[in-house]
Scaffold this motif. Structure first.
Motif, PDB file in Angstrom:
ATOM      1  N   THR A 215       0.943  -1.177  -0.075  1.00  0.00           N
ATOM      2  CA  THR A 215      -0.028   0.162   0.155  1.00  0.00           C
ATOM      3  C   THR A 215       0.847   1.400  -0.088  1.00  0.00           C
ATOM      4  OG1 THR A 215      -0.225  -0.007   2.393  1.00  0.00           O
ATOM      5  CG2 THR A 215      -1.983  -1.116   1.132  1.00  0.00           C
ATOM      6  N   ALA A 216       1.899   1.134   0.401  1.00  0.00           N
ATOM      7  CA  ALA A 216       2.905   2.419   0.875  1.00  0.00           C
ATOM      8  C   ALA A 216       3.446   2.882  -0.467  1.00  0.00           C
ATOM      9  CB  ALA A 216       3.926   2.364   1.707  1.00  0.00           C
ATOM     10  N   LEU A 217       3.823   1.777  -1.267  1.00  0.00           N
ATOM     11  CA  LEU A 217       4.338   1.879  -2.809  1.00  0.00           C
ATOM     12  C   LEU A 217       3.210   1.847  -3.856  1.00  0.00           C
ATOM     13  CD1 LEU A 217       7.504  -0.217  -1.956  1.00  0.00           C
ATOM     14  CD2 LEU A 217       7.575   2.214  -2.406  1.00  0.00           C
ATOM     15  N   LYS A 218       2.022   1.729  -3.393  1.00  0.00           N
ATOM     16  CA  LYS A 218       0.603   1.705  -4.318  1.00  0.00           C
ATOM     17  C   LYS A 218       0.924   0.487  -5.382  1.00  0.00           C
ATOM     18  CE  LYS A 218      -0.735   6.479  -3.654  1.00  0.00           C
ATOM     19  NZ  LYS A 218       0.054   6.697  -2.799  1.00  0.00           N
ATOM     20  N   ALA A 219       1.714  -0.600  -5.176  1.00  0.00           N
ATOM     21  CA  ALA A 219       1.967  -1.862  -5.757  1.00  0.00           C
ATOM     22  C   ALA A 219       0.699  -2.319  -6.283  1.00  0.00           C
ATOM     23  CB  ALA A 219       3.037  -2.833  -5.285  1.00  0.00           C
ATOM     24  N   ALA A 220       0.855  -3.198  -7.490  1.00  0.00           N
ATOM     25  CA  ALA A 220      -0.258  -4.009  -7.755  1.00  0.00           C
ATOM     26  C   ALA A 220      -0.448  -5.455  -6.830  1.00  0.00           C
ATOM     27  CB  ALA A 220      -0.247  -4.523  -9.188  1.00  0.00           C
ATOM     28  N   ALA A 221       0.435  -5.793  -6.292  1.00  0.00           N
ATOM     29  CA  ALA A 221       0.452  -7.023  -5.600  1.00  0.00           C
ATOM     30  C   ALA A 221       1.863  -7.043  -4.750  1.00  0.00           C
ATOM     31  CB  ALA A 221       0.323  -8.212  -6.537  1.00  0.00           C
ATOM     32  N   GLY A 222       1.811  -8.155  -3.914  1.00  0.00           N
ATOM     33  CA  GLY A 222       3.070  -8.332  -3.095  1.00  0.00           C
ATOM     34  C   GLY A 222       3.333  -9.687  -3.060  1.00  0.00           C
ATOM     35  N   ILE A 223       4.503 -10.245  -2.711  1.00  0.00           N
ATOM     36  CA  ILE A 223       4.977 -11.638  -2.593  1.00  0.00           C
ATOM     37  C   ILE A 223       5.818 -11.725  -1.438  1.00  0.00           C
ATOM     38  CG2 ILE A 223       6.415 -13.448  -3.429  1.00  0.00           C
ATOM     39  CD1 ILE A 223       5.567 -12.463  -6.357  1.00  0.00           C
ATOM     40  N   VAL A 224       5.576 -12.364  -0.366  1.00  0.00           N
ATOM     41  CA  VAL A 224       6.428 -12.802   0.605  1.00  0.00           C
ATOM     42  C   VAL A 224       6.843 -14.509   0.544  1.00  0.00           C
ATOM     43  CG1 VAL A 224       7.268 -12.623   3.077  1.00  0.00           C
ATOM     44  CG2 VAL A 224       5.232 -11.462   2.110  1.00  0.00           C
TER      45      VAL A 224
END
Length: 573
Positions: A132-141
């Motif tokens: 959310t901080a980087l306004k990304a489309a998705a995240g992976i951990v």
């Protein structure tokens, strides 16, 4: 299967897993080969998780590359600006995690998708925050959280910062299946960086999360933090540096980390099972607490999204709080930090009902979801409004989120909030145990337990059997309401029927006349029935907490015994 194995060997980029597979072939280990090639790891709302090794039914570089390929294609098909918005990637301290994360980055950048990749290990909450901080489309951990050393995982966040929910899970899975049959393309990370497709998340990113926590309106209670002493363990995970920094920022000067468990080590040498809920997992941090006579013995799990705590008693020993007790204490405390009438709190259907009682008493909005933090946060986003701002949610399995900094479990900010709660109580000459007793005296002592029951392998679906013969009473207590989440119907004893606004799930919830509750959840993958029990014991003014707790435990024991006996015909010998 031979052709399938040959194709896998030809595609596998990792010499280690190629050799592992070749050794199985050379030794004729048909059983192991069949198990590894009987299917592929299922991609669901929790992403992937499995044992590391060769083959499609294991976690390995080829599976990661195929999964990342499918995810990238789904994002481009679904999100208009996915390539520009990009994907945040972080990883834990397990042996393969960095390599898996870099492979995922190489795949996504090859598709033209911008990648934000952490320069080193990162707690899971930081990646959720980064989306959310980087306004990304998705995240992976890349993490297997608190699973044993042999495991790893691939967890996916959507652009809202929460774990994916349907229909995205099925959409991504279909793309992964397609990617598994096609050539894979990767980009060298140096080239990706040169082309502006790879951005390294360095100290500035970690500091940004730290600053956001430090500035959170909910975490500004700096009431004599120096008086509270805290023993802490990262449990060989990735939480220590950030946990210590956040506590120091908030003025907690007496923090003692368990040195033997402070640094990331995916072999988890000092714990059999790196889950704070498991017996023995908290032994070293409690020993550290005893050494310093600390107020609290705190732990994060290895990816720092869960929080566990043992609290010093009057006798000087340490007693673990349950996930429900921590959840109710935090919820009650946070509701005093805001205008409760403009706040929204939530739990899951198998967590304690006590938070609902607390919220109702102060006119706060309350919601309930299916099990899993993906539901708690996604539903919170739907239900919050200007007049009901999201404040807090928890699930009994040690998962908590404070405010909207992170739309997932965050064991770091939860620990800080709990430390501040403890300090405020200490400044008033009170303890955590005093506060818990006060809540119980006002609302009732809520006791919760879970029991898994093995079923006969040839028994009919137990949920259907229970629906055909619904019990009118359980353990001598009349059933006054039944919530059937499979049919989305709520039926009262007088025949009144209402609809339930939850996704369909094979769960039955029985509400009993004395406020007790039984939740029955058949397993979808094995002959097992999960039963969650709750009893409520009221405490009058002359009553002692000890006596009330004894009564509650006796009531719980009877409820479990008689309910399980009622299922005897369905369970295995």
């Amino acid at each position: 299967m031979k052709e399938q194995i040959a194709q896998w060997l030809a595609r596998d980029p990792d010499p280690v897993t190629r050799k592992e597979l070749q050794d199985l072939i050379d030794t004729g280990n048909e059983t192991e080969l069949a198990e590894r090639f009987s299917g592929r790891l299922a991609f669901g709302t929790a992403g992937l998780r499995g044992i590391v090794g060769a083959g499609p039914n294991r976690m390995n570089r080829l599976v990661i590359q195929e999964t990342a390929t499918g995810l990238g294609q789904y994002l481009q098909d679904t999100v208009d600006l996915a390539t520009q918005q990009g994907v945040v990637i972080g990883y834990d301290g397990r042996p393969d995690s960095k390599r898996f994360a870099h492979d995922a980055a190489a795949v996504l950048t090859a598709q033209g998708i911008k990648v934000y990749l952490t320069v080193t290990v990162a707690p899971t909450p930081l990646v959720a925050y980064g989306v959310t901080a980087l306004k990304a489309a998705a995240g992976i951990v890349v993490t297997a959280s608190h699973n044993p050393p042999a495991y790893n995982g691939f967890k996916v966040y959507w652009g809202n910062g929460a774990q994916i929910i349907p229909p995205h899970d099925k959409g991504i899975a279909a793309k992964i299946d397609k990617a598994a049959t096609q050539p894979l393309t990767l980009m060298d990370l140096q080239e990706a960086e040169h082309q502006g497709l790879l951005v390294w998340l360095d100290d500035e990113f970690y500091s940004d999360y730290r600053d956001t926590v430090q500035q959170s309106a909910l975490l500004q209670n700096h009431t004599q933090p120096e008086t509270v002493s805290i023993a802490y363990t990262a449990m060989h995970g990735v939480g220590a540096e950030m946990a210590e920094a956040l506590l120091a920022d908030a003025g907690f000067t007496q923090v003692f980390s368990v040195a033997a468990q402070r640094e990331p080590d995916g072999s988890f040498p000092t714990v059999n099972f790196p889950n704070p809920e498991e017996p023995g997992a908290m032994d070293m941090v409690i020993a550290e607490a005893q050494k310093h006579q600390a107020t609290l013995a705190c732990a994060n799990d290895p990816d720092a999204d869960r929080f566990a705590v043992a609290v010093r008693t009057e006798e000087g020993d340490y007693k673990m709080l349950t996930g429900d007790q921590v959840g109710v204490l935090l919820g009650h405390y946070l509701l005093t930090r805001v205008n409760p009438e403009e706040s929204l709190v939530g739990t899951t259907i198998v967590s304690s009902s006590l938070l609902q009682k607390v919220a109702t008493a102060v006119d706060a909005a309350y919601y309930q979801t299916l099990t899993g933090f993906k539901w708690l946060t996604n539903v919170a986003m739907q239900k919050q409004s200007d007049s009901n701002r999201f404040l807090f949610a928890y699930e009994e399995a040690l998962g908590y989120t404070v405010g909207n900094m992170v739309w997932d479990k965050d064991g770091l900010s939860a620990m800080l909030a709990f430390a501040q709660l403890t300090a405020e109580l200490a400044a008033r000459g009170r303890t955590v145990w005093d506060q818990l007793e006060a809540i119980y005296r006002e609302h009732g002592l809520y006791l919760n337990a879970q029991v898994s029951i093995a079923l006969s392998p040839d028994s009919p679906p137990i949920g259907d059997s229970l629906r055909q013969q619904p019990p009118e009473e359980i353990a001598g207590r009349n059933v006054i309401r039944v919530d059937d989440l499979k049919t989305s119907r709520r039926q009262y004893a007088d025949g009144t029927v209402e609809s339930i606004d939850l996704p369909a799930s094979d769960v039955l919830i029985y509400f009993l006349e004395d406020e007790s509750r039984v939740v029955v959840r058949p397993s979808g993958t094995e002959p097992k029935l999960k039963c969650y029990y709750e009893v409520v014991e009221m405490i009058d003014q002359v009553d002692t907490l000890e006596h009330a707790a004894q009564r509650a435990q006796s009531s719980m024991d009877e409820l479990i015994r008689r309910h399980q006996n009622s299922l005897t015909g369905m369970t295995a010998d």
